[in-house]
Write a protein that holds these residues in place. Structure first.
Motif, PDB file in Angstrom:
ATOM      1  N   ALA A 122      -6.268  -9.924 -43.600  1.00  0.00           N
ATOM      2  CA  ALA A 122      -5.375 -10.765 -44.394  1.00  0.00           C
ATOM      3  C   ALA A 122      -3.938 -10.340 -44.104  1.00  0.00           C
ATOM      4  O   ALA A 122      -3.587  -9.168 -44.252  1.00  0.00           O
ATOM      5  CB  ALA A 122      -5.690 -10.611 -45.877  1.00  0.00           C
ATOM      6  N   ARG A 123      -3.139 -11.294 -43.690  1.00  0.00           N
ATOM      7  CA  ARG A 123      -1.719 -11.059 -43.410  1.00  0.00           C
ATOM      8  C   ARG A 123      -0.929 -12.289 -43.816  1.00  0.00           C
ATOM      9  O   ARG A 123      -1.326 -13.409 -43.492  1.00  0.00           O
ATOM     10  CB  ARG A 123      -1.496 -10.801 -41.919  1.00  0.00           C
ATOM     11  N   ASN A 124       0.178 -12.061 -44.484  1.00  0.00           N
ATOM     12  CA  ASN A 124       1.101 -13.140 -44.852  1.00  0.00           C
ATOM     13  C   ASN A 124       0.403 -14.322 -45.530  1.00  0.00           C
ATOM     14  O   ASN A 124       0.693 -15.474 -45.235  1.00  0.00           O
ATOM     15  CB  ASN A 124       1.857 -13.630 -43.614  1.00  0.00           C
ATOM     16  N   GLY A 125      -0.541 -14.037 -46.404  1.00  0.00           N
ATOM     17  CA  GLY A 125      -1.227 -15.085 -47.155  1.00  0.00           C
ATOM     18  C   GLY A 125      -2.315 -15.825 -46.397  1.00  0.00           C
ATOM     19  O   GLY A 125      -2.850 -16.812 -46.880  1.00  0.00           O
ATOM     20  N   VAL A 126      -2.641 -15.363 -45.179  1.00  0.00           N
ATOM     21  CA  VAL A 126      -3.669 -16.008 -44.365  1.00  0.00           C
ATOM     22  C   VAL A 126      -4.824 -15.037 -44.150  1.00  0.00           C
ATOM     23  O   VAL A 126      -4.628 -13.895 -43.736  1.00  0.00           O
ATOM     24  CB  VAL A 126      -3.097 -16.449 -42.993  1.00  0.00           C
ATOM     25  N   LEU A 127      -6.025 -15.502 -44.453  1.00  0.00           N
ATOM     26  CA  LEU A 127      -7.236 -14.712 -44.236  1.00  0.00           C
ATOM     27  C   LEU A 127      -7.874 -15.169 -42.938  1.00  0.00           C
ATOM     28  O   LEU A 127      -8.026 -16.373 -42.701  1.00  0.00           O
ATOM     29  CB  LEU A 127      -8.217 -14.913 -45.389  1.00  0.00           C
ATOM     30  N   THR A 128      -8.243 -14.211 -42.091  1.00  0.00           N
ATOM     31  CA  THR A 128      -8.881 -14.521 -40.822  1.00  0.00           C
ATOM     32  C   THR A 128     -10.196 -13.768 -40.742  1.00  0.00           C
ATOM     33  O   THR A 128     -10.241 -12.555 -40.958  1.00  0.00           O
ATOM     34  CB  THR A 128      -7.988 -14.117 -39.634  1.00  0.00           C
ATOM     35  N   ILE A 129     -11.254 -14.493 -40.439  1.00  0.00           N
ATOM     36  CA  ILE A 129     -12.584 -13.896 -40.276  1.00  0.00           C
ATOM     37  C   ILE A 129     -13.036 -14.176 -38.854  1.00  0.00           C
ATOM     38  O   ILE A 129     -13.095 -15.331 -38.420  1.00  0.00           O
ATOM     39  CB  ILE A 129     -13.594 -14.496 -41.273  1.00  0.00           C
ATOM     40  N   VAL A 130     -13.331 -13.112 -38.128  1.00  0.00           N
ATOM     41  CA  VAL A 130     -13.854 -13.230 -36.767  1.00  0.00           C
ATOM     42  C   VAL A 130     -15.319 -12.837 -36.842  1.00  0.00           C
ATOM     43  O   VAL A 130     -15.662 -11.783 -37.371  1.00  0.00           O
ATOM     44  CB  VAL A 130     -13.095 -12.314 -35.791  1.00  0.00           C
ATOM     45  N   TYR A 131     -16.182 -13.685 -36.317  1.00  0.00           N
ATOM     46  CA  TYR A 131     -17.611 -13.402 -36.389  1.00  0.00           C
ATOM     47  C   TYR A 131     -18.325 -13.910 -35.143  1.00  0.00           C
ATOM     48  O   TYR A 131     -17.803 -14.745 -34.407  1.00  0.00           O
ATOM     49  CB  TYR A 131     -18.230 -14.007 -37.655  1.00  0.00           C
ATOM     50  N   MET A 132     -19.505 -13.360 -34.945  1.00  0.00           N
ATOM     51  CA  MET A 132     -20.365 -13.796 -33.855  1.00  0.00           C
ATOM     52  C   MET A 132     -21.440 -14.687 -34.453  1.00  0.00           C
ATOM     53  O   MET A 132     -22.081 -14.318 -35.430  1.00  0.00           O
ATOM     54  CB  MET A 132     -21.021 -12.605 -33.154  1.00  0.00           C
ATOM     55  N   GLU A 133     -21.607 -15.863 -33.889  1.00  0.00           N
ATOM     56  CA  GLU A 133     -22.701 -16.740 -34.291  1.00  0.00           C
ATOM     57  C   GLU A 133     -23.603 -16.859 -33.069  1.00  0.00           C
ATOM     58  O   GLU A 133     -23.309 -17.590 -32.131  1.00  0.00           O
ATOM     59  CB  GLU A 133     -22.183 -18.097 -34.731  1.00  0.00           C
ATOM     60  N   GLY A 134     -24.663 -16.089 -33.105  1.00  0.00           N
ATOM     61  CA  GLY A 134     -25.479 -15.936 -31.909  1.00  0.00           C
ATOM     62  C   GLY A 134     -24.681 -15.116 -30.906  1.00  0.00           C
ATOM     63  O   GLY A 134     -24.188 -14.042 -31.220  1.00  0.00           O
ATOM     64  N   ASN A 135     -24.502 -15.638 -29.712  1.00  0.00           N
ATOM     65  CA  ASN A 135     -23.715 -14.951 -28.688  1.00  0.00           C
ATOM     66  C   ASN A 135     -22.286 -15.475 -28.591  1.00  0.00           C
ATOM     67  O   ASN A 135     -21.529 -15.037 -27.735  1.00  0.00           O
ATOM     68  CB  ASN A 135     -24.395 -15.093 -27.324  1.00  0.00           C
ATOM     69  N   GLU A 136     -21.929 -16.423 -29.435  1.00  0.00           N
ATOM     70  CA  GLU A 136     -20.608 -17.040 -29.379  1.00  0.00           C
ATOM     71  C   GLU A 136     -19.686 -16.482 -30.462  1.00  0.00           C
ATOM     72  O   GLU A 136     -20.080 -16.357 -31.618  1.00  0.00           O
ATOM     73  CB  GLU A 136     -20.723 -18.554 -29.575  1.00  0.00           C
ATOM     74  N   GLN A 137     -18.459 -16.181 -30.087  1.00  0.00           N
ATOM     75  CA  GLN A 137     -17.469 -15.719 -31.058  1.00  0.00           C
ATOM     76  C   GLN A 137     -16.820 -16.920 -31.730  1.00  0.00           C
ATOM     77  O   GLN A 137     -16.517 -17.918 -31.087  1.00  0.00           O
ATOM     78  CB  GLN A 137     -16.397 -14.869 -30.393  1.00  0.00           C
ATOM     79  N   ALA A 138     -16.630 -16.804 -33.048  1.00  0.00           N
ATOM     80  CA  ALA A 138     -15.978 -17.868 -33.811  1.00  0.00           C
ATOM     81  C   ALA A 138     -14.915 -17.246 -34.703  1.00  0.00           C
ATOM     82  O   ALA A 138     -15.032 -16.087 -35.110  1.00  0.00           O
ATOM     83  CB  ALA A 138     -16.998 -18.623 -34.646  1.00  0.00           C
TER      84      ALA A 138
END
Length: 142
Positions: free
Chosen positions: A71-87
Protein backbone atom coordinates in the motif's frame (compact mmCIF):
# COMPACT_ATOMS: atom_id res chain seq x y z
CA UNK A 1 3.21 2.61 3.63
CA UNK A 2 2.87 -1.16 4.03
CA UNK A 3 4.47 -4.02 2.14
CA UNK A 4 4.63 -7.76 2.67
CA UNK A 5 6.30 -10.14 0.24
CA UNK A 6 6.13 -13.91 0.29
CA UNK A 7 8.35 -16.06 -1.85
CA UNK A 8 6.66 -18.81 -3.83
CA UNK A 9 8.66 -21.84 -2.68
CA UNK A 10 7.25 -24.17 -5.32
CA UNK A 11 5.81 -23.43 -8.72
CA UNK A 12 2.17 -24.19 -9.42
CA UNK A 13 3.12 -27.37 -11.29
CA UNK A 14 5.27 -28.56 -8.38
CA UNK A 15 2.46 -27.86 -5.90
CA UNK A 16 -0.08 -29.77 -8.03
CA UNK A 17 2.24 -32.77 -8.45
CA UNK A 18 2.86 -32.83 -4.70
CA UNK A 19 -0.89 -32.59 -3.99
CA UNK A 20 -1.45 -35.46 -6.43
CA UNK A 21 1.02 -37.74 -4.67
CA UNK A 22 -0.20 -36.80 -1.19
CA UNK A 23 -3.77 -37.52 -2.31
CA UNK A 24 -2.77 -41.01 -3.46
CA UNK A 25 -1.76 -42.13 0.03
CA UNK A 26 -5.22 -42.56 1.58
CA UNK A 27 -6.78 -44.49 -1.35
CA UNK A 28 -3.77 -46.82 -1.37
CA UNK A 29 -4.57 -47.89 2.20
CA UNK A 30 -7.98 -48.99 0.97
CA UNK A 31 -7.08 -50.34 -2.47
CA UNK A 32 -4.20 -52.64 -1.51
CA UNK A 33 -6.22 -54.68 1.05
CA UNK A 34 -9.14 -54.93 -1.39
CA UNK A 35 -6.81 -56.42 -4.04
CA UNK A 36 -5.50 -58.94 -1.51
CA UNK A 37 -9.07 -59.95 -0.62
CA UNK A 38 -10.00 -60.27 -4.30
CA UNK A 39 -12.39 -57.29 -4.47
CA UNK A 40 -10.31 -55.18 -6.81
CA UNK A 41 -13.24 -53.67 -8.78
CA UNK A 42 -14.98 -52.45 -5.63
CA UNK A 43 -11.61 -51.28 -4.26
CA UNK A 44 -10.83 -49.40 -7.47
CA UNK A 45 -14.17 -47.58 -7.46
CA UNK A 46 -14.02 -46.61 -3.79
CA UNK A 47 -10.33 -45.66 -4.05
CA UNK A 48 -11.07 -43.40 -7.02
CA UNK A 49 -13.83 -41.63 -5.09
CA UNK A 50 -11.55 -41.21 -2.07
CA UNK A 51 -8.75 -39.88 -4.31
CA UNK A 52 -11.06 -37.30 -5.88
CA UNK A 53 -12.34 -36.20 -2.46
CA UNK A 54 -8.75 -35.57 -1.37
CA UNK A 55 -7.25 -34.21 -4.59
CA UNK A 56 -9.88 -31.77 -5.88
CA UNK A 57 -9.86 -29.50 -2.78
CA UNK A 58 -6.05 -29.56 -2.75
CA UNK A 59 -5.99 -28.58 -6.42
CA UNK A 60 -8.19 -25.55 -5.71
CA UNK A 61 -5.91 -24.49 -2.85
CA UNK A 62 -2.86 -24.55 -5.09
CA UNK A 63 -4.28 -22.31 -7.84
CA UNK A 64 -3.77 -18.84 -6.27
CA UNK A 65 -0.61 -17.75 -4.48
CA UNK A 66 -0.27 -14.12 -3.37
CA UNK A 67 3.35 -13.00 -3.64
CA UNK A 68 3.04 -9.36 -2.58
CA UNK A 69 0.63 -6.96 -0.90
CA UNK A 70 1.65 -3.32 -0.75
CA UNK A 71 0.00 0.00 0.00
CA UNK A 72 1.43 3.34 -1.09
CA UNK A 73 -0.19 6.74 -1.51
CA UNK A 74 -3.70 5.37 -0.97
CA UNK A 75 -3.32 2.59 -3.56
CA UNK A 76 -3.30 -1.09 -2.64
CA UNK A 77 -1.49 -3.45 -5.00
CA UNK A 78 -1.74 -7.23 -4.83
CA UNK A 79 0.58 -9.34 -6.97
CA UNK A 80 -0.37 -12.99 -7.20
CA UNK A 81 0.16 -16.11 -9.24
CA UNK A 82 -2.92 -17.72 -10.75
CA UNK A 83 -1.63 -21.05 -11.88
CA UNK A 84 1.60 -20.24 -13.72
CA UNK A 85 0.52 -16.73 -14.72
CA UNK A 86 1.32 -13.60 -12.73
CA UNK A 87 -1.55 -11.17 -12.15
CA UNK A 88 -1.67 -7.73 -10.56
CA UNK A 89 -4.67 -6.13 -8.94
CA UNK A 90 -4.69 -2.59 -7.65
CA UNK A 91 -7.13 0.04 -6.50
CA UNK A 92 -8.01 2.43 -3.71
CA UNK A 93 -7.22 1.07 -0.25
CA UNK A 94 -10.72 1.83 1.00
CA UNK A 95 -12.23 -0.44 -1.69
CA UNK A 96 -10.41 -3.49 -0.29
CA UNK A 97 -10.83 -5.34 2.97
CA UNK A 98 -9.43 -8.55 4.39
CA UNK A 99 -10.96 -11.27 6.54
CA UNK A 100 -9.72 -14.48 8.06
CA UNK A 101 -11.63 -17.61 7.27
CA UNK A 102 -11.27 -21.08 8.64
CA UNK A 103 -13.26 -24.22 8.51
CA UNK A 104 -12.05 -26.83 10.94
CA UNK A 105 -8.87 -25.88 12.73
CA UNK A 106 -6.15 -23.28 13.17
CA UNK A 107 -4.22 -25.04 10.41
CA UNK A 108 -7.02 -24.38 7.92
CA UNK A 109 -7.05 -20.57 8.22
CA UNK A 110 -7.33 -18.59 4.99
CA UNK A 111 -6.93 -14.93 4.11
CA UNK A 112 -9.88 -13.68 2.10
CA UNK A 113 -9.47 -10.53 0.01
CA UNK A 114 -12.58 -8.52 -0.82
CA UNK A 115 -12.95 -5.70 -3.32
CA UNK A 116 -16.13 -3.67 -2.88
CA UNK A 117 -17.67 -6.49 -0.79
CA UNK A 118 -16.99 -9.16 -3.41
CA UNK A 119 -14.47 -11.88 -2.56
CA UNK A 120 -11.81 -11.85 -5.23
CA UNK A 121 -8.97 -13.91 -3.76
CA UNK A 122 -8.40 -16.52 -1.10
CA UNK A 123 -4.90 -17.35 0.14
CA UNK A 124 -4.40 -20.64 1.95
CA UNK A 125 -1.53 -21.38 4.30
CA UNK A 126 1.02 -22.39 1.69
CA UNK A 127 4.76 -21.85 1.73
CA UNK A 128 5.60 -18.94 4.02
CA UNK A 129 1.97 -17.88 4.41
CA UNK A 130 0.98 -18.37 8.03
CA UNK A 131 -1.65 -17.14 10.46
CA UNK A 132 0.82 -14.58 11.83
CA UNK A 133 1.33 -13.07 8.35
CA UNK A 134 -2.43 -13.02 7.85
CA UNK A 135 -2.77 -11.18 11.18
CA UNK A 136 -0.11 -8.63 10.10
CA UNK A 137 -2.20 -7.82 7.04
CA UNK A 138 -5.40 -7.56 9.06
CA UNK A 139 -3.72 -5.23 11.58
CA UNK A 140 -2.33 -3.01 8.82
CA UNK A 141 -5.66 -2.56 7.06
CA UNK A 142 -8.12 -2.29 9.97
Amino acid sequence: MFEIKVKELRSYNQRIVRAFYVSLIMPAFFFIPSIIQGHWVFGAIVSTVIFLLFFLPRQVRQLVFITSISARNGVLTIVYMEGNEQAIMSGKIEDFHFKLGGRYSKQDVTLKVYHKDERILRQYQLGDWSTSKFNQILAAFQ
